[in-house]
Scaffold this active site. Structure first.
Site, short mmCIF file in Angstrom:
data_model
loop_
_atom_site.label_atom_id
_atom_site.label_comp_id
_atom_site.label_asym_id
_atom_site.label_seq_id
_atom_site.Cartn_x
_atom_site.Cartn_y
_atom_site.Cartn_z
N ARG A 1 -6.52 10.68 0.30
CA ARG A 1 -5.12 11.00 0.55
C ARG A 1 -5.06 12.22 1.45
O ARG A 1 -5.84 13.17 1.27
CB ARG A 1 -4.39 11.33 -0.76
CG ARG A 1 -3.98 10.14 -1.57
CD ARG A 1 -2.78 9.40 -0.96
NE ARG A 1 -2.38 8.26 -1.75
CZ ARG A 1 -2.83 7.01 -1.57
NH1 ARG A 1 -3.69 6.74 -0.61
NH2 ARG A 1 -2.42 6.03 -2.33
N GLU B 1 2.18 10.91 6.67
CA GLU B 1 2.07 9.62 7.39
C GLU B 1 3.45 8.99 7.58
O GLU B 1 4.29 9.11 6.70
CB GLU B 1 1.17 8.68 6.58
CG GLU B 1 -0.24 9.20 6.46
CD GLU B 1 -1.11 8.34 5.54
OE1 GLU B 1 -0.64 7.28 5.09
OE2 GLU B 1 -2.22 8.75 5.26
N HIS C 1 -4.46 4.87 8.61
CA HIS C 1 -4.51 4.47 7.19
C HIS C 1 -4.75 2.96 7.05
O HIS C 1 -3.89 2.23 6.55
CB HIS C 1 -3.22 4.88 6.46
CG HIS C 1 -3.38 4.88 4.97
ND1 HIS C 1 -2.62 5.68 4.13
CD2 HIS C 1 -4.19 4.18 4.15
CE1 HIS C 1 -2.97 5.47 2.87
NE2 HIS C 1 -3.92 4.54 2.86
C1 8YV Z 1 -2.78 1.02 1.22
C2 8YV Z 1 -3.70 2.89 -0.31
O1 8YV Z 1 -2.75 1.38 2.55
O2 8YV Z 1 -4.67 1.72 -2.09
C3 8YV Z 1 -4.12 2.74 -1.71
O3 8YV Z 1 -3.89 3.68 -2.50
O4 8YV Z 1 -3.25 3.90 0.09
C4 8YV Z 1 -3.90 1.75 0.62
O5 8YV Z 1 -4.75 0.79 0.14
C5 8YV Z 1 -1.41 1.00 0.73
O6 8YV Z 1 -1.22 1.10 -0.62
C6 8YV Z 1 -0.71 -0.26 1.22
O7 8YV Z 1 0.46 0.08 1.78
#
Ligand code: 8YV
Length: 312
Positions: free
Chosen positions: A231, A260, A278
């Site tokens: 993160r 982001e 991301h």
């Molecule tokens: C994804 C993420 O980009 O799993 C996570 O915590 O940040 C990523 O896999 C996101 O959740 C999909 O929008």
């Protein structure tokens, strides 16, 4: 069966929206022009929330949803969910672990390769027609180098295995020493001092905010590269930009950012940074599995059966 009203807090792909629309009345909070009006109209009925890994469901919003029963996160990271508050209010939380581990670990090892071998710069060099005028500068080898994993969870371990295949040695830092053969370093600064690559793979949230600060970056030093697939909040981005600009560290490979999709212009200008939008879990296969878990967790909850991947 009657469709349950759910609130959508993030932009979701069509392959997730379609099954959600088939089973639920979906209210799109993310795209709503007048969010307060939407809540005023449907807030009292909402029984479920769907959000993404990087999105947030703050307490003041949840307080306006008196019938809320479940939050289903399309992502493994649930740092945007006030989990303690949910526990105290009997709201269940689910996420999408495991199915994305391999893709995210691939992304981390790709960032290690791209930064050490300068593959992005080399690609630009060739496209610009520079090869005919001279050779691309030498880069750095991976084999024999030491990678330090911050947060040796499922993803951290998958990254470690991949880097071992590149001939790298592994050390790690986290809250506890684990039953693994890799060296445990109980101080993050001490780990940064030792390693060639410091790889952030821990959860986001208040407990890890700006864990990677100026002191850690100074310890990482000119031999070191920072990789972050976790993160953006874990890294003090302003301190990182200064470290990249001043050459305090060798480079950075980042898939995540503090705000982001906005990436500071100063970071984009850093030639020693490889930046990705991301995309760690961003493959057709993995996102389809994540979508399945989101839908099936909601179905399990509303039909009174056990959740597939409960957080609480
Ligand atoms: C994804 C993420 O980009 O799993 C996570 O915590 O940040 C990523 O896999 C996101 O959740 C999909 O929008």
């Amino acid at each position: 069966m009657e469709k349950t009203p759910v609130l959508i807090l993030a932009p979701l792909p069509d392959f997730l929206m379609q099954p959600l629309l088939a089973a639920h009345v979906c209210h799109d909070y993310f795209h709503a022009a007048d969010k307060a009006a939407l809540l005023g109209k449907v807030g009292a009925e909402i029984r479920g929330i769907v959000m993404a890994g990087g999105s947030v469901s703050p307490v003041p919003l949840l307080e306006q949803l008196p019938k809320l029963e479940i939050i289903s996160v399309f992502g493994v990271g649930y740092d945007g969910v006030p989990v303690d508050w949910c526990k105290a209010h009997g709201i269940r939380v689910t996420n999408t672990p495991d199915v994305l581990t391999e893709d995210v670990a691939d992304t981390a090892s790709a960032l290690v390769l791209m930064t050490s071998r300068k593959l992005i710069a080399a690609n630009r060099f060739l496209h610009a027609g520079a090869w005919t005028k001279g050779a691309f500068p030498l880069a750095h080898a991976l084999h024999g180098k030491l990678a330090g994993i911050v947060g040796l969870g499922r993803i951290g371990k998958a990254i470690a295995h991949r880097l071992e295949a590149h001939g790298m040695r592994i050390a790690y830092h986290g809250r506890t020493k684990q039953d693994v053969s890799w060296e445990y370093v109980d101080s993050l600064v001490a780990l940064a001092q030792k390693v060639d690559f410091l790889i952030v793979a821990c959860p986001g949230g208040a407990a890890t905010k700006h864990l990677i600060n100026a002191e850690v970056l100074t310890a990482l030093g000119t031999k070191g590269t920072l990789i972050n697939i976790a993160r953006g909040s874990v890294v003090d981005e302003a301190a990182l930009i200064t470290a990249l600009q001043n050459g305090t560290i060798r480079g950075a490979g980042l898939d995540v950012f503090e705000n982001e999709p906005h990436v500071p212009e100063a970071l984009m200008q850093c030639e020693n940074a490889v930046l990705l939008p991301h995309l760690g879990s961003g493959t057709h296969e993995t996102r389809a599995e994540m979508a399945r878990l989101v839908v099936e967790n909601l179905a399990a909850h509303f039909s009174g059966t056990a959740l597939l991947t409960p957080v609480c």
